[in-house]
Design a protein around this motif. Structure first.
Motif, PDB file in Angstrom:
ATOM      1  N   VAL A   1       0.838  -1.203   0.000  1.00 28.33           N
ATOM      2  CA  VAL A   1       0.000   0.000   0.000  1.00 28.33           C
ATOM      3  C   VAL A   1       0.864   1.240   0.000  1.00 28.33           C
ATOM      4  N   GLU A   2       1.999   1.220   0.694  1.00 24.00           N
ATOM      5  CA  GLU A   2       2.916   2.367   0.694  1.00 24.00           C
ATOM      6  C   GLU A   2       3.425   2.624  -0.724  1.00 24.00           C
ATOM      7  N   GLY A   3       3.714   1.552  -1.444  1.00 15.40           N
ATOM      8  CA  GLY A   3       4.175   1.704  -2.827  1.00 15.40           C
ATOM      9  C   GLY A   3       3.097   2.301  -3.716  1.00 15.40           C
ATOM     10  N   VAL A   4       1.848   1.926  -3.497  1.00 15.69           N
ATOM     11  CA  VAL A   4       0.744   2.466  -4.288  1.00 15.69           C
ATOM     12  C   VAL A   4       0.543   3.944  -3.984  1.00 15.69           C
ATOM     13  N   SER A   5       0.727   4.348  -2.732  1.00 19.32           N
ATOM     14  CA  SER A   5       0.552   5.764  -2.396  1.00 19.32           C
ATOM     15  C   SER A   5       1.608   6.614  -3.090  1.00 19.32           C
ATOM     16  N   ILE A   6       2.814   6.072  -3.247  1.00 20.44           N
ATOM     17  CA  ILE A   6       3.853   6.799  -3.983  1.00 20.44           C
ATOM     18  C   ILE A   6       3.440   6.955  -5.440  1.00 20.44           C
ATOM     19  N   LEU A   7       2.838   5.927  -6.010  1.00 16.83           N
ATOM     20  CA  LEU A   7       2.375   6.005  -7.397  1.00 16.83           C
ATOM     21  C   LEU A   7       1.264   7.036  -7.554  1.00 16.83           C
ATOM     22  N   LYS A   8       0.376   7.128  -6.566  1.00 17.86           N
ATOM     23  CA  LYS A   8      -0.698   8.128  -6.645  1.00 17.86           C
ATOM     24  C   LYS A   8      -0.113   9.531  -6.627  1.00 17.86           C
ATOM     25  N   GLU A   9       0.887   9.759  -5.795  1.00 15.11           N
ATOM     26  CA  GLU A   9       1.548  11.061  -5.734  1.00 15.11           C
ATOM     27  C   GLU A   9       2.213  11.376  -7.068  1.00 15.11           C
ATOM     28  N   TYR A  10       2.823  10.387  -7.675  1.00 15.31           N
ATOM     29  CA  TYR A  10       3.455  10.554  -8.989  1.00 15.31           C
ATOM     30  C   TYR A  10       2.414  10.933 -10.039  1.00 15.31           C
ATOM     31  N   GLU A  11       1.258  10.283 -10.027  1.00 15.13           N
ATOM     32  CA  GLU A  11       0.201  10.585 -10.992  1.00 15.13           C
ATOM     33  C   GLU A  11      -0.295  12.029 -10.816  1.00 15.13           C
ATOM     34  N   LYS A  12      -0.446  12.490  -9.584  1.00 14.90           N
ATOM     35  CA  LYS A  12      -0.876  13.874  -9.337  1.00 14.90           C
ATOM     36  C   LYS A  12       0.130  14.856  -9.913  1.00 14.90           C
ATOM     37  N   THR A  13       1.404  14.603  -9.660  1.00 15.29           N
ATOM     38  CA  THR A  13       2.455  15.494 -10.151  1.00 15.29           C
ATOM     39  C   THR A  13       2.482  15.494 -11.669  1.00 15.29           C
ATOM     40  N   LYS A  14       2.325  14.334 -12.259  1.00 11.58           N
ATOM     41  CA  LYS A  14       2.355  14.226 -13.717  1.00 11.58           C
ATOM     42  C   LYS A  14       1.179  15.001 -14.338  1.00 11.58           C
ATOM     43  N   LYS A  15       0.023  14.915 -13.735  1.00 11.79           N
ATOM     44  CA  LYS A  15      -1.154  15.616 -14.254  1.00 11.79           C
ATOM     45  C   LYS A  15      -0.969  17.134 -14.179  1.00 11.79           C
ATOM     46  N   THR A  16      -0.363  17.628 -13.077  1.00 11.98           N
ATOM     47  CA  THR A  16      -0.169  19.073 -12.967  1.00 11.98           C
ATOM     48  C   THR A  16       0.882  19.566 -13.966  1.00 11.98           C
ATOM     49  N   ILE A  17       1.864  18.767 -14.252  1.00 12.73           N
ATOM     50  CA  ILE A  17       2.929  19.185 -15.191  1.00 12.73           C
ATOM     51  C   ILE A  17       2.420  19.181 -16.628  1.00 12.73           C
ATOM     52  N   PHE A  18       1.650  18.186 -17.016  1.00 14.90           N
ATOM     53  CA  PHE A  18       1.228  18.028 -18.412  1.00 14.90           C
ATOM     54  C   PHE A  18      -0.120  18.641 -18.724  1.00 14.90           C
ATOM     55  N   LYS A  19      -0.640  19.515 -17.867  1.00 14.56           N
ATOM     56  CA  LYS A  19      -1.909  20.200 -18.158  1.00 14.56           C
ATOM     57  C   LYS A  19      -1.745  21.283 -19.151  1.00 14.56           C
TER      58      LYS A  19
END
Length: 145
Positions: free
Chosen positions: A127-145
């Motif tokens: 679950v800790e690994g999945v939370s890191i992936l969720k944070e990565y997805e948020k960052t990616k979405k803000t950068i590529f908007k």
């Protein structure tokens, strides 16, 4: 055949632009005995095919190959290996001891708690690994908007 026409046909043949009919004319010319002295060097080129028509293959071909006997023995060996493997598998399945039982319910309860605790730790780690992936997805979405 005229000498100039023969020279033109030889040049076309050497350039690769002659037709089949022109090549037949050249073969007929070079198979005759009246060849110009400066064109004698091309005679083996055109008479080769005529010489090959007369050649015959006289060697006897073997009808059976020796590989067939090897293939049969490989098949027999494979069947024996599968047979012994199957027998060994069923023999080992029947002779296994029942190692997963406990003599008292308290021991079984303690063993189950340990196993569930290990499983819980591994799930939490995932679950800790999945939370890191969720944070990565948020960052990616803000950068590529």
């Amino acid at each position: 055949m005229e000498l100039k026409l023969v020279e033109i046909l030889v040049n076309k043949y050497l350039e690769g632009t002659s037709s089949i009919a022109e090549e037949k004319q050249l073969k007929a010319y070079f198979s005759s005995n009246e060849i110009a002295s400066h064109l004698v060097q091309y005679k083996p080129l055109f008479s080769y095919f005529e010489n090959q028509k007369e050649e015959r293959f006289t060697k006897a071909l073997p009808l059976q190959t020796k590989k067939q006997s090897y293939v049969k023995w490989i098949g027999v060996a494979a069947a024996i290996v599968v047979l012994f493997g199957t027998i060994n598998y069923f023999y080992n399945e029947n002779s296994k001891q029942d190692l997963g039982t406990y003599s008292s319910p308290e021991e079984a309860f303690v063993g189950t708690q340990k196993a569930l605790e290990m499983l819980s730790e591994e799930v939490n780690h995932g679950v800790e690994g999945v939370s890191i992936l969720k944070e990565y997805e948020k960052t990616k979405k803000t950068i590529f908007k």
